[in-house]
Every structure is written in structure tokens, then in C-alpha cells.
Design a protein around this motif. Structure first.
Motif, PDB file in Angstrom:
ATOM      1  N   GLY A 130      -7.333   3.555  13.761  1.00 35.75           N
ATOM      2  CA  GLY A 130      -7.114   2.220  13.236  1.00 35.75           C
ATOM      3  C   GLY A 130      -6.972   1.250  14.387  1.00 35.75           C
ATOM      4  O   GLY A 130      -7.061   1.631  15.564  1.00 35.75           O
ATOM      5  N   VAL A 182      -8.655   1.474   8.813  1.00 39.15           N
ATOM      6  CA  VAL A 182      -8.579   2.821   9.382  1.00 39.15           C
ATOM      7  C   VAL A 182      -9.859   3.585   9.060  1.00 39.15           C
ATOM      8  O   VAL A 182     -10.391   3.503   7.952  1.00 39.15           O
ATOM      9  CB  VAL A 182      -7.352   3.568   8.828  1.00 39.15           C
ATOM     10  CG1 VAL A 182      -7.355   5.029   9.268  1.00 39.15           C
ATOM     11  CG2 VAL A 182      -6.070   2.878   9.269  1.00 39.15           C
ATOM     12  N   ARG A 212      -7.763   7.439  -0.650  1.00 39.21           N
ATOM     13  CA  ARG A 212      -6.874   6.702   0.244  1.00 39.21           C
ATOM     14  C   ARG A 212      -5.477   7.314   0.237  1.00 39.21           C
ATOM     15  O   ARG A 212      -4.791   7.322   1.259  1.00 39.21           O
ATOM     16  CB  ARG A 212      -6.813   5.228  -0.170  1.00 39.21           C
ATOM     17  CG  ARG A 212      -8.119   4.477   0.056  1.00 39.21           C
ATOM     18  CD  ARG A 212      -7.894   2.963   0.091  1.00 39.21           C
ATOM     19  NE  ARG A 212      -7.275   2.463  -1.121  1.00 39.21           N
ATOM     20  CZ  ARG A 212      -7.943   2.053  -2.197  1.00 39.21           C
ATOM     21  NH1 ARG A 212      -9.272   2.129  -2.235  1.00 39.21           N
ATOM     22  NH2 ARG A 212      -7.306   1.588  -3.254  1.00 39.21           N
ATOM     23  N   LEU A 240       4.208   3.504  10.611  1.00 40.57           N
ATOM     24  CA  LEU A 240       3.467   3.236   9.383  1.00 40.57           C
ATOM     25  C   LEU A 240       3.392   1.738   9.094  1.00 40.57           C
ATOM     26  O   LEU A 240       2.356   1.233   8.643  1.00 40.57           O
ATOM     27  CB  LEU A 240       4.115   3.973   8.214  1.00 40.57           C
ATOM     28  CG  LEU A 240       3.994   5.501   8.258  1.00 40.57           C
ATOM     29  CD1 LEU A 240       4.889   6.137   7.211  1.00 40.57           C
ATOM     30  CD2 LEU A 240       2.548   5.938   8.072  1.00 40.57           C
ATOM     31  N   SER A 300       0.823  -1.202   0.000  1.00 41.37           N
ATOM     32  CA  SER A 300       0.000   0.000   0.000  1.00 41.37           C
ATOM     33  C   SER A 300       0.857   1.252   0.000  1.00 41.37           C
ATOM     34  O   SER A 300       2.069   1.216   0.195  1.00 41.37           O
ATOM     35  CB  SER A 300      -0.904   0.020   1.240  1.00 41.37           C
ATOM     36  OG  SER A 300      -0.162   0.383   2.378  1.00 41.37           O
ATOM     37  N   LEU A 336       0.953   3.468   2.243  1.00 46.13           N
ATOM     38  CA  LEU A 336       1.569   3.659   3.560  1.00 46.13           C
ATOM     39  C   LEU A 336       2.938   3.009   3.616  1.00 46.13           C
ATOM     40  O   LEU A 336       3.897   3.598   4.117  1.00 46.13           O
ATOM     41  CB  LEU A 336       0.681   3.064   4.654  1.00 46.13           C
ATOM     42  CG  LEU A 336      -0.458   3.934   5.170  1.00 46.13           C
ATOM     43  CD1 LEU A 336      -1.271   3.152   6.179  1.00 46.13           C
ATOM     44  CD2 LEU A 336       0.071   5.214   5.792  1.00 46.13           C
ATOM     45  N   ALA A 384      -3.531   8.476   3.491  1.00 41.05           N
ATOM     46  CA  ALA A 384      -2.173   7.999   3.762  1.00 41.05           C
ATOM     47  C   ALA A 384      -1.214   9.162   3.940  1.00 41.05           C
ATOM     48  O   ALA A 384      -0.337   9.139   4.806  1.00 41.05           O
ATOM     49  CB  ALA A 384      -1.703   7.089   2.632  1.00 41.05           C
ATOM     50  N   ALA A 444      -4.426  -1.397   6.877  1.00 36.14           N
ATOM     51  CA  ALA A 444      -4.681   0.010   6.559  1.00 36.14           C
ATOM     52  C   ALA A 444      -6.116   0.225   6.096  1.00 36.14           C
ATOM     53  O   ALA A 444      -6.672   1.313   6.267  1.00 36.14           O
ATOM     54  CB  ALA A 444      -3.695   0.492   5.498  1.00 36.14           C
ATOM     55  N   GLU A 445      -6.730  -0.804   5.524  1.00 34.39           N
ATOM     56  CA  GLU A 445      -8.115  -0.678   5.069  1.00 34.39           C
ATOM     57  C   GLU A 445      -9.098  -0.561   6.233  1.00 34.39           C
ATOM     58  O   GLU A 445     -10.253  -0.169   6.046  1.00 34.39           O
ATOM     59  CB  GLU A 445      -8.493  -1.868   4.180  1.00 34.39           C
ATOM     60  CG  GLU A 445      -8.709  -3.182   4.906  1.00 34.39           C
ATOM     61  CD  GLU A 445      -7.413  -3.903   5.274  1.00 34.39           C
ATOM     62  OE1 GLU A 445      -7.492  -4.979   5.890  1.00 34.39           O
ATOM     63  OE2 GLU A 445      -6.319  -3.374   4.945  1.00 34.39           O
ATOM     64  N   ILE A 489       0.685   0.212  11.223  1.00 36.35           N
ATOM     65  CA  ILE A 489      -0.638   0.471  10.660  1.00 36.35           C
ATOM     66  C   ILE A 489      -0.911  -0.480   9.504  1.00 36.35           C
ATOM     67  O   ILE A 489      -1.988  -1.068   9.390  1.00 36.35           O
ATOM     68  CB  ILE A 489      -0.743   1.935  10.193  1.00 36.35           C
ATOM     69  CG1 ILE A 489      -0.638   2.887  11.385  1.00 36.35           C
ATOM     70  CG2 ILE A 489      -2.061   2.168   9.441  1.00 36.35           C
ATOM     71  CD1 ILE A 489      -0.517   4.340  10.995  1.00 36.35           C
ATOM     72  N   GLU A 490       0.092  -0.642   8.649  1.00 33.20           N
ATOM     73  CA  GLU A 490      -0.030  -1.536   7.499  1.00 33.20           C
ATOM     74  C   GLU A 490      -0.294  -2.974   7.944  1.00 33.20           C
ATOM     75  O   GLU A 490      -1.182  -3.651   7.410  1.00 33.20           O
ATOM     76  CB  GLU A 490       1.254  -1.466   6.675  1.00 33.20           C
ATOM     77  CG  GLU A 490       1.333  -2.431   5.525  1.00 33.20           C
ATOM     78  CD  GLU A 490       0.520  -1.976   4.332  1.00 33.20           C
ATOM     79  OE1 GLU A 490       0.262  -2.817   3.457  1.00 33.20           O
ATOM     80  OE2 GLU A 490       0.139  -0.799   4.289  1.00 33.20           O
TER      81      GLU A 490
END
Length: 350
Positions: free
Chosen positions: A310, A290, A256, A279, A9, A11, A260, A287-288, A282-283
Motif C-alpha cells: 500500500g 492496497v 476485501r 491499521l 472499513s 481495517l 483485511a 485501503a482501496e 493504512i486506512e
């Protein structure tokens, strides 16, 4: 149709770029090594009396006693009580946790105290405003083994770091504020007119909001009025409410990217390796998953706020208060909190 998140992604791409931006000097030491060296040098430069003010036991309740308000009493040694050489060592410690941009923002936040002092000089009972009224505390004994931490805190700025066995295991709560958010009057010692210390932190969220269509906005906007402040100020635990607003998986690819970029702006205030770790976390958590929530007005100058949450973090920004000159919504509070290791305290994943 909204395209699904790809495995690599934006991110993660940003995280990789942050690593690439590190200089050779920065790569020579990890953030934990830099913090340990800076904290050791800072303590060595203090008098015995100053060290007794600065050093607090790691497990003391004071370690999680934080706030962004101009408190009369704070833990640690005051920056203004240090001589010029000691101040350089204190700033070197702060610098060890931050990127170039983050460090520049920190100094602007401190300098804005000059603007507040000038703007409130005729205000009865106004708080003491002083760009040197920030406090440094070391928790435990800095070293390669064991657990220790430190904080640098004052009005509108609070950074809290924890190192365990040579690795940074906590970098929150992380508070960044600005009053005035946009400098409209020049004051000696303060930033130039037009300075927006937290410009991207605010503008990127406005940009994301403006990109939403009517159906998306109906989900993202959770309140017509901004709250008086962010949730849980000064609390040792972050808020645990369920996320609100629109989920990232319901955003277009371009939207997105905006989300990001907003997250990367906050993370890139930290030293690159720390930003990359945030980051990547989060990934890894998705990330989807969040969520982005908006509260209040959709334009500057009127009270507004947003929340991004998230599985691993909570980010809030509120801009509702006036600046000293009475300009509305020109006073930002923003805070990033970890839901898994605030203050370096491990919390089970929800």
C-alpha cells in the motif's frame, strides 16, 4: 459489481477491536512507556561489561544493520550470555512490543532452532543453531524525552523499534520466519508436531487467492515461479518498486475482508496500540489502494510467495526452501516494512 469501500472499513473496525481487547493493565501504560520502563530495567540488571555490549549510539550505522540469517557476528548482547534474571528482563522488553499471540510466536521461532540443530546435525558446515542465540541492543538512552531505540534479533526474527518523546515512531523492519513452517518431527525443546508458527500469515493468503475468479487471478498472479527470497534482505531501505497485482478496489467485499484479515494478522503480532496505529495508517492512506500479488504455485508444498503493498507499507512472504528433512516449501520468510518510517526514519510520502 464491486461495492466501493465504505468510510468505516473493515481495517478500521479491526483496529478498534484490537483496542477493545487490551486489558486494564495494558491500558495503564502506552507501548512507549512500557518499552522505556522495560529497557531501563534491563540495562540496570546488566554488568558494566554487558552494558557496553548492549548500548550503541542511536545514530550509529549498526542501528540499521539487520538480517534474518544466522550471522556469525551481531550487534548487542547475546541472550544466551545472560543469567536467568537478566533473560527475564530481556523477554520483558520484547514482550512490551508484542501482543500475547505475537510473543508466543516469537518464542516458537526461537524454539525452532532446536529442530534445525537436530535436523542439520550431520550436515557439514551447518550454521550454529541455538534458541538462545538472539541479541538485544539499546540505541541511545531510554527516556521520556529525546529519541532512542532497541532491537531484538537473531535467526528468523528481527524486531526494530524507535521511540521519540514518549511515542513509538518506528516498528519496522519486522521479520518473522519459521523453519520448518509445519513441524513434522518432534524434537526435544521444539514445538509439537503439526505446529504452524505462521499459519494464518500463510493460509489467509491462500484463501484469498482461491477466492479470485479467472480475470482477477490473471491480474493478481504476477509470476508462475516464486522468487528465491523476499526483496531487500538486510538492506537499510525497503524496496521502492511500484506495487504489483490486483488492487483492493477490484476485489469483492468478501475478498476485501480476506485481505483485511491477512493484514490484521500481521499487525496483531504487535502490542494492540501499535497494531491499531498501523491499521489506521493504512486506512488513512487509502485501503482501496492496497495491492495483492501472488508468485508461484497455488497450493502448499510447492514454492509460493505473495506481496501486499500500500502507500505506507510493503509486506512479503516467501515459502520456497525445504526444511532440514527435505520437505519442499516448508520454510517461511516474511517481512513487513514501512515505506514512510522504517527504522523510525521519516520518508516523504510518494
Amino acid at each position: 459489481m464491486v461495492r466501493p469501500f465504505v468510510k468505516l472499513s473493515l481495517l478500521l473496525l479491526i483496529a478498534l477491536q484490537l483496542v477493545a481487547w487490551q486489558t486494564a493493565a495494558a491500558q495503564a501504560k502506552s507501548p512507549a512507556e512500557s518499552m522505556t520502563a522495560a529497557a531501563t530495567a534491563f540495562l540496570a540488571g546488566l554488568s558494566p561489561e554487558q552494558r557496553s555490549e548492549t548500548i550503541v549510539a542511536f545514530d550509529a550505522p549498526e542501528r540499521r544493520d539487520w538480517h534474518n540469517i544466522p550471522k556469525d557476528d551481531r550487534k548487542g548482547v547475546e541472550f544466551g550470555e545472560l543469567d536467568a534474571d537478566q533473560q527475564k528482563l530481556a523477554l520483558a522488553l520484547l514482550r512490551s512490543a508484542l501482543s500475547d499471540d505475537g510473543y508466543a510466536k516469537a518464542l516458537k521461532i526461537m524454539a525452532l532452532e532446536n529442530n534445525l540443530r537436530e535436523g542439520e546435525k550431520n550436515l557439514q558446515g551447518a550454521p550454529l543453531r541455538d534458541p538462545e542465540r538472539y541479541y538485544i541492543t539499546i540505541f541511545g538512552e531510554p527516556g521520556d524525552k529525546g529519541t532512542w531505540g532497541w532491537s531484538f534479533e537473531g535467526h528468523h526474527f528481527s524486531q526494530n523499534l524507535v521511540v521519540r518523546d514518549g511515542k513509538v515512531v518506528g516498528d519496522t523492519p519486522s521479520f518473522w520466519g519459521a523453519n520448518p513452517a509445519t513441524v513434522k518431527i518432534f524434537v526435544e525443546g521444539g514445538p509439537e508436531v503439526g505446529t504452524r508458527t505462521l499459519a494464518q500469515e500463510e493460509q489467509l493468503a491462500f484463501d484469498l487467492l482461491a477466492s479470485l475468479d479467472a480475470s482477477q487471478r490473471a491480474v493478481a498472479v504476477v509470476a508462475d515461479t516464486a522468487p528465491a527470497d523476499y526483496r531487500g534482505p538486510g538492506q537499510p531501505e525497503p524496496p521502492r518498486a511500484a506495487p504489483e497485482g490486483i488492487q483492493a478496489s477490484k476485489l469483492s467485499a468478501a475478498q476485501r475482508e480476506k485481505l483485511a484479515a491477512l493484514l490484521a494478522t500481521y499487525c496483531s503480532n504487535l502490542a494492540p496500540e501499535l497494531a491499531t496505529a498501523r491499521l489506521a495508517e493504512i486506512e488513512a492512506a487509502g485501503a482501496e489502494r492496497v495491492h495483492f500479488a501472488w508468485l508461484g504455485a497455488a497450493e502448499p508444498g510447492v514454492g509460493h510467495a505473495y506481496r501486499v503493498q500500500g502507500p505506507t507499507f510493503l509486506l512479503e512472504l516467501v515459502n520456497i526452501q525445504s526444511d532440514p528433512a527435505g520437505n519442499p516449501a516448508n520454510h517461511i520468510h516474511s517481512v513487513w516494512r514501512s515505506l514512510h518510517h522504517d527504522f523510525g526514519v521519516a520518508t516523504a510520502a510518494k
